[in-house]
Structures are given as C-alpha cells and as structure tokens.
Design an enzyme around this catalytic site. Structure first.
Site, PDB file in Angstrom:
ATOM      1  N   ASN A   1       5.272 -54.281   5.133  1.00 20.76           N
ATOM      2  CA  ASN A   1       4.944 -52.925   5.588  1.00 20.76           C
ATOM      3  C   ASN A   1       4.129 -52.174   4.546  1.00 20.76           C
ATOM      4  O   ASN A   1       4.146 -52.495   3.355  1.00 20.76           O
ATOM      5  CB  ASN A   1       6.227 -52.157   5.935  1.00 20.76           C
ATOM      6  CG  ASN A   1       6.969 -52.805   7.086  1.00 20.76           C
ATOM      7  OD1 ASN A   1       8.051 -53.338   6.914  1.00 20.76           O
ATOM      8  ND2 ASN A   1       6.376 -52.790   8.257  1.00 20.76           N
ATOM      9  N   LEU A   2       3.441 -51.161   5.033  1.00 20.76           N
ATOM     10  CA  LEU A   2       2.449 -50.480   4.199  1.00 20.76           C
ATOM     11  C   LEU A   2       3.042 -49.795   2.960  1.00 20.76           C
ATOM     12  O   LEU A   2       2.583 -50.037   1.838  1.00 20.76           O
ATOM     13  CB  LEU A   2       1.688 -49.459   5.069  1.00 20.76           C
ATOM     14  CG  LEU A   2       0.621 -48.649   4.345  1.00 20.76           C
ATOM     15  CD1 LEU A   2      -0.489 -49.554   3.804  1.00 20.76           C
ATOM     16  CD2 LEU A   2       0.025 -47.594   5.287  1.00 20.76           C
TER      17      LEU A   2
ATOM     18  N   GLY B   1      21.783 -51.201   4.533  1.00 19.80           N
ATOM     19  CA  GLY B   1      20.337 -51.395   4.593  1.00 19.80           C
ATOM     20  C   GLY B   1      19.582 -50.094   4.309  1.00 19.80           C
ATOM     21  O   GLY B   1      20.171 -49.068   3.953  1.00 19.80           O
TER      22      GLY B   1
ATOM     23  N   ASP C   1      28.515 -54.595   6.998  1.00 19.92           N
ATOM     24  CA  ASP C   1      27.230 -55.244   6.738  1.00 19.92           C
ATOM     25  C   ASP C   1      27.541 -56.683   6.317  1.00 19.92           C
ATOM     26  O   ASP C   1      28.590 -56.936   5.726  1.00 19.92           O
ATOM     27  CB  ASP C   1      26.495 -54.514   5.597  1.00 19.92           C
ATOM     28  CG  ASP C   1      24.983 -54.724   5.640  1.00 19.92           C
ATOM     29  OD1 ASP C   1      24.256 -53.737   5.826  1.00 19.92           O
ATOM     30  OD2 ASP C   1      24.538 -55.886   5.484  1.00 19.92           O
TER      31      ASP C   1
ATOM     32  N   GLY D   1      -2.165 -58.394  16.148  1.00 20.14           N
ATOM     33  CA  GLY D   1      -1.051 -57.689  16.785  1.00 20.14           C
ATOM     34  C   GLY D   1      -1.012 -56.202  16.490  1.00 20.14           C
ATOM     35  O   GLY D   1      -0.211 -55.469  17.070  1.00 20.14           O
ATOM     36  N   ASP D   2      -1.859 -55.714  15.572  1.00 20.92           N
ATOM     37  CA  ASP D   2      -1.874 -54.280  15.249  1.00 20.92           C
ATOM     38  C   ASP D   2      -2.609 -53.487  16.325  1.00 20.92           C
ATOM     39  O   ASP D   2      -3.599 -53.963  16.894  1.00 20.92           O
ATOM     40  CB  ASP D   2      -2.597 -54.034  13.912  1.00 20.92           C
ATOM     41  CG  ASP D   2      -1.670 -54.171  12.716  1.00 20.92           C
ATOM     42  OD1 ASP D   2      -0.450 -54.308  12.922  1.00 20.92           O
ATOM     43  OD2 ASP D   2      -2.174 -54.121  11.574  1.00 20.92           O
TER      44      ASP D   2
ATOM     45  N   SER E   1      12.831 -49.119  18.541  1.00 19.86           N
ATOM     46  CA  SER E   1      11.585 -49.037  17.779  1.00 19.86           C
ATOM     47  C   SER E   1      10.439 -48.622  18.686  1.00 19.86           C
ATOM     48  O   SER E   1      10.424 -48.959  19.881  1.00 19.86           O
ATOM     49  CB  SER E   1      11.285 -50.426  17.206  1.00 19.86           C
ATOM     50  OG  SER E   1       9.987 -50.485  16.679  1.00 19.86           O
TER      51      SER E   1
ATOM     52  N   LYS F   1      14.264 -55.781  20.705  1.00 22.74           N
ATOM     53  CA  LYS F   1      14.536 -54.342  20.867  1.00 22.74           C
ATOM     54  C   LYS F   1      14.423 -53.960  22.347  1.00 22.74           C
ATOM     55  O   LYS F   1      15.230 -53.203  22.879  1.00 22.74           O
ATOM     56  CB  LYS F   1      13.559 -53.513  20.017  1.00 22.74           C
ATOM     57  CG  LYS F   1      13.735 -53.701  18.516  1.00 22.74           C
ATOM     58  CD  LYS F   1      15.086 -53.168  18.047  1.00 22.74           C
ATOM     59  CE  LYS F   1      15.378 -53.490  16.609  1.00 22.74           C
ATOM     60  NZ  LYS F   1      16.745 -53.181  16.195  1.00 22.74           N
TER      61      LYS F   1
ATOM     62  N   THR G   1       7.878 -49.991  18.782  1.00 23.21           N
ATOM     63  CA  THR G   1       7.228 -51.233  19.198  1.00 23.21           C
ATOM     64  C   THR G   1       7.481 -51.531  20.683  1.00 23.21           C
ATOM     65  O   THR G   1       6.685 -52.225  21.321  1.00 23.21           O
ATOM     66  CB  THR G   1       7.697 -52.398  18.286  1.00 23.21           C
ATOM     67  OG1 THR G   1       6.825 -53.490  18.452  1.00 23.21           O
ATOM     68  CG2 THR G   1       9.105 -52.842  18.573  1.00 23.21           C
TER      69      THR G   1
ATOM     70  N   TYR H   1      10.569 -60.117  17.615  1.00 24.95           N
ATOM     71  CA  TYR H   1      11.329 -58.971  17.104  1.00 24.95           C
ATOM     72  C   TYR H   1      11.281 -57.812  18.108  1.00 24.95           C
ATOM     73  O   TYR H   1      12.314 -57.261  18.495  1.00 24.95           O
ATOM     74  CB  TYR H   1      10.775 -58.505  15.736  1.00 24.95           C
ATOM     75  CG  TYR H   1      11.290 -57.130  15.367  1.00 24.95           C
ATOM     76  CD1 TYR H   1      12.602 -56.954  14.941  1.00 24.95           C
ATOM     77  CD2 TYR H   1      10.481 -56.007  15.502  1.00 24.95           C
ATOM     78  CE1 TYR H   1      13.094 -55.689  14.653  1.00 24.95           C
ATOM     79  CE2 TYR H   1      10.965 -54.740  15.211  1.00 24.95           C
ATOM     80  CZ  TYR H   1      12.270 -54.577  14.787  1.00 24.95           C
ATOM     81  OH  TYR H   1      12.749 -53.327  14.512  1.00 24.95           O
TER      82      TYR H   1
ATOM     83  N   PHE I   1      22.761 -50.272  13.318  1.00 24.47           N
ATOM     84  CA  PHE I   1      21.520 -50.631  12.612  1.00 24.47           C
ATOM     85  C   PHE I   1      21.371 -52.134  12.422  1.00 24.47           C
ATOM     86  O   PHE I   1      20.260 -52.619  12.207  1.00 24.47           O
ATOM     87  CB  PHE I   1      21.509 -50.028  11.195  1.00 24.47           C
ATOM     88  CG  PHE I   1      21.436 -48.537  11.127  1.00 24.47           C
ATOM     89  CD1 PHE I   1      20.258 -47.876  11.428  1.00 24.47           C
ATOM     90  CD2 PHE I   1      22.535 -47.789  10.733  1.00 24.47           C
ATOM     91  CE1 PHE I   1      20.175 -46.496  11.337  1.00 24.47           C
ATOM     92  CE2 PHE I   1      22.469 -46.409  10.640  1.00 24.47           C
ATOM     93  CZ  PHE I   1      21.285 -45.757  10.945  1.00 24.47           C
TER      94      PHE I   1
END
Ligand code: NAD
Ligand code: WQD
Length: 338
Positions: free
Chosen positions: A199-200, A10, A31, A294-295, A124, A153, A126, A149, A80
């Site tokens: 993602n940005l 990944g 993987d 959620g941001d 994360s 974590k 998060t 998600y 990972f």
C-alpha cells in the site's frame, strides 16, 4: 456486557480498542497473531490506560470461541480478523476464502448459538468494483470485484444480508472502508506490514525513513488532475471512531446496513507525497512507473449515510494522516520489532 473485537491486535483493530475504551465500553480481544505481534497488544493496553481480556484464538476455532462467549457477556462483535493482501489473495485464494468467508461463517454460527446477534463487519470500498463512478454510495450495485480478497468481502456482505433476512433479531453493520492511513498520535502504534509494503502510505514512509530507496508511482496518465490515481485517504483514528458509533447503532437497531467510512475527498498519489514531504520536512524520492494491474483511476466515498445514520464524520485531514504516519514510522523504523 462487553464488545468482542476480533483481529484486535492488527492495524485498525488496535486503534479501535483504544477508542472503544475511551468511549466507556468493556472489550474482549481475540487475535491469532497471523499478521500482528504481542508488542502491539502491549502498547494498545498502555495507551488505553486500562487492561482488557485477550485470547490468542483463531476465528475458525468454534470450540475456542464458545469458551470465550461462555466466559464473557458479549453483546456485539467488531469483526476485523481476516487476511487483506490483494496480491497474495491471487496466489492463495483458498486461504483467503477459508479465513475470511469460512472464518466469518464459523464466528456467526457461534454468535447465533450463544445468543449474540450484533456484528460490525470490516468491509471495503473494493466491493464497489471497477465500474461504479465516484463518489461511491451505498445504493450502488456491488460486485465486479477483480481479486479473491475483494470477493471475500463481497461474499461476506451477502452472508450477512441473508442472515439478517433469515432472523430479524440480527443486526449487521457492514462498514466499507476507503483507504485507511495514519497512526495513533502518540506514535506508539501504527501499520506494520510484513516485508515490502503493497500500500501507498507504508511505502512512502519507508522510503522517507531510508528503508526503501524510491517510491514507484503507478501511472501518471489517469484522467485525474495530475494523472496519478485518486483515493479517499482516511485517518485510522477517525475510522476507529466510526466503529464506536457503529456499535451504538447496532445496539439500537436490527437489520443489515452497508455504510461507507471515508472522508468524501479524493487526493492523488502525488498530492499525498507532496503533503508528506511538506508536513514532515523529509524527501520522498519517486519515479513514474507503469500502471498497476487492477487499479482504478478514482475512488472516493459519499460519506453522507454515515453522517445521517451514525452521526459520524471524519475530522482529521491529509496533513494529520501524514504527520502521524511519520511519527510512527520514524519512531519505529522496524515496526514492532525493537
Ligand atoms: P491487519 O492484518 O493489521 O489486522 C487483522 C488482524 O486479524 C491481524 O492482527 C491478524 O493477526 C488477525 N487475524 C487474521 N486472521 C485471523 C483469524 N483467522 N483468527 C484470528 N485473528 C486473525 O489488517 P487491518 O488493516 O487492521 O484490517 C482489518 C480488517 O479491515 C480486515 O478484515 C481488512 O480486510 C479490512 N480492511 C482493511 C483495509 C486496509 O486498507 N487496511 C481496507 C478495507 C478493509
Ligand atoms: C493507492 C494508490 C496505487 C503503492 C487497497 C486495496 C483495497 C483496500 C485498501 C483492503 C493507487 C498507488 C500504491 C505504490 C503507488 N484494502 N500506489 N505506488 O489499491 O486503493 O486499495 O488498499 O480492503 O481493497 O485494494 O490502495 O495504497 O495500494 O494504492 O503509486 O507503491 O497508490 O496505484 O493509485 P488501493 P493502495
């Protein structure tokens, strides 16, 4: 002696394989190719300049894992493998709990049974939830996560805490990543999201390369210097090097530690867009859109624990991240699909 790397094909895993080999470690990679391609493995081997064993294996497959542990002398695992799309986790929670939580429990059971009790886990930022103020540090209470998600974590962090408490031979380093972006400086490997990126940085680079028309900037009315969200972007190669240091730490210590991997600096969405345009001499058309559910406004790390415990700090800056992301995207407009 070797280090097992799960999810090593990944985005972060492939960069970490290279840094681990550079640091002199023998690695074994597994993987299931759920979110990666054999081409990534091929290029990782080329960049590493050294071959290493690879198994197409799912972390939920205990028998498959046992065979790998029997064939190699594994002294630690960098873990990972997992699913990572926040939006998808809302519509497929069971898949996320099964893969991320169930898969990690299966992996830990096999590790215990094979006498390997050292894990570096991909957590994360998060897990800090919505309420903790930045800079975020590891003494803060975690939780209050708003999506499945993030909860996986948080749950795995609890599993590892309890495991280390139950058996003092275990060592677990829970690395809390902030916002990894960038790519290997060769431009040969990088982030290759399926479909439209969430993602940005992948979105920005796909707009720049002409695959997507325009970036939507989610909100310009946050309490930040330009109204757009602020994040702690970290170069994926710096992040990979953090894993090399974490392995050395886990080999020398027991117990469970949470450690932030971030730069300690926050940049806004528009800071990133402007840096990307300037460094790469390209245009990134954008429009202001409503906030994304959620941001949070601001999220950046206190990276001092990583400096103290691991002797690690990020070395690459926002311009390096933008330059390397663009080298990867412009050289591989279709990612690993030729
Ligand atoms: P990625 O999807 O590129 O890599 C994960 C790899 O794991 C993929 O190659 C996938 O095929 C593999 N995989 C998934 N489920 C598997 C299973 N059951 N068995 C074997 N392999 C499996 O993601 P990434 O960005 O490299 O992230 C790596 C880890 O870091 C993930 O656990 C992710 O949640 C975590 N993380 C990522 C970010 C980020 O922004 N990229 C931030 C914080 C944490
Ligand atoms: C960054 C900023 C957006 C896309 C996520 C996960 C987190 C971790 C890292 C795994 C925000 C804005 C984004 C776009 C935008 N992953 N944005 N337009 O949300 O900080 O973190 O990835 O663990 O768990 O939640 O990263 O890159 O999605 O967003 O304006 O098209 O960019 O609103 O302010 P985020 P991101």
């Amino acid at each position: 002696m070797a280090i097992l790397i799960t999810g090593g094909c990944g985005y972060i895993g492939s960069h970490t394989c290279i840094e681990m080999i550079k640091a002199g470690y023998d690695i074994v990679v597994i993987d299931n190719y759920y979110n990666s391609k054999p081409e990534a493995l091929k290029r990782t081997r080329e960049l590493a300049g050294k071959d290493f064993p690879f198994y197409e294996c799912d972390i939920r497959d205990a028998e498959g894992l046992k065979k790998i542990f029997a064939a190699h002398n594994i002294e630690a695992v960098i873990h990972f493998a997992g699913l990572k799309a926040v939006g998808e986790s809302v519509s497929k929670p069971l898949e996320y709990f099964d893969n991320n939580v169930g898969g990690t429990v299966t992996l830990c059971e096999v590790m215990r049974d094979c006498g390997c009790k050292r894990m570096i886990f991909s957590s994360s930022a998060t897990v800090y939830g919505m309420k903790n103020p930045s800079p975020l540090n590891e003494t803060m209470e975690i939780g209050g996560v708003t999506n499945p998600y993030g909860r996986t974590k948080w749950m795995v962090e609890q599993v590892l805490d309890d495991l280390c408490y139950s058996d003092p031979e275990w060592s677990a380093v829970k690395l809390r990543y902030f916002n990894p972006i960038g790519a290997h400086e060769s431009g040969r490997i990088g982030e290759d999201p399926n479909g439209i990126p969430n993602n940005l940085m992948p979105y920005v680079s796909q707009v720049a390369v002409g695959k997507l028309q325009q970036l939507a900037v989610f909100g310009d009315d946050y309490d930040t210097h330009d109204g757009t969200g602020v994040r702690d972007f970290i170069h994926v190669v710096d992040l990979a090097r953090g894993h090399v240091k974490a392995v050395a730490y886990a080999l020398a210590h027991t117990g469970c530690e949470a450690i932030n991997l971030g730069t300690g600096h926050g940049y806004s969405v528009l800071d990133l867009v402007k840096a990307f345009e300037k460094v790469n001499g390209v245009k990134v058309p954008y429009r202001i859109a409503p906030r994304r559910e959620g941001d949070i406004a601001v999220c950046y790390s206190d990276p001092s624990k990583a400096a103290k415990l691991l002797g690690w700090e990020a070395e690459l800056g926002l311009e390096d991240m933008c330059r390397d992301s663009w080298r990867w995207q412009s050289g591989n407009p279709k990612g690993y699909d030729a």
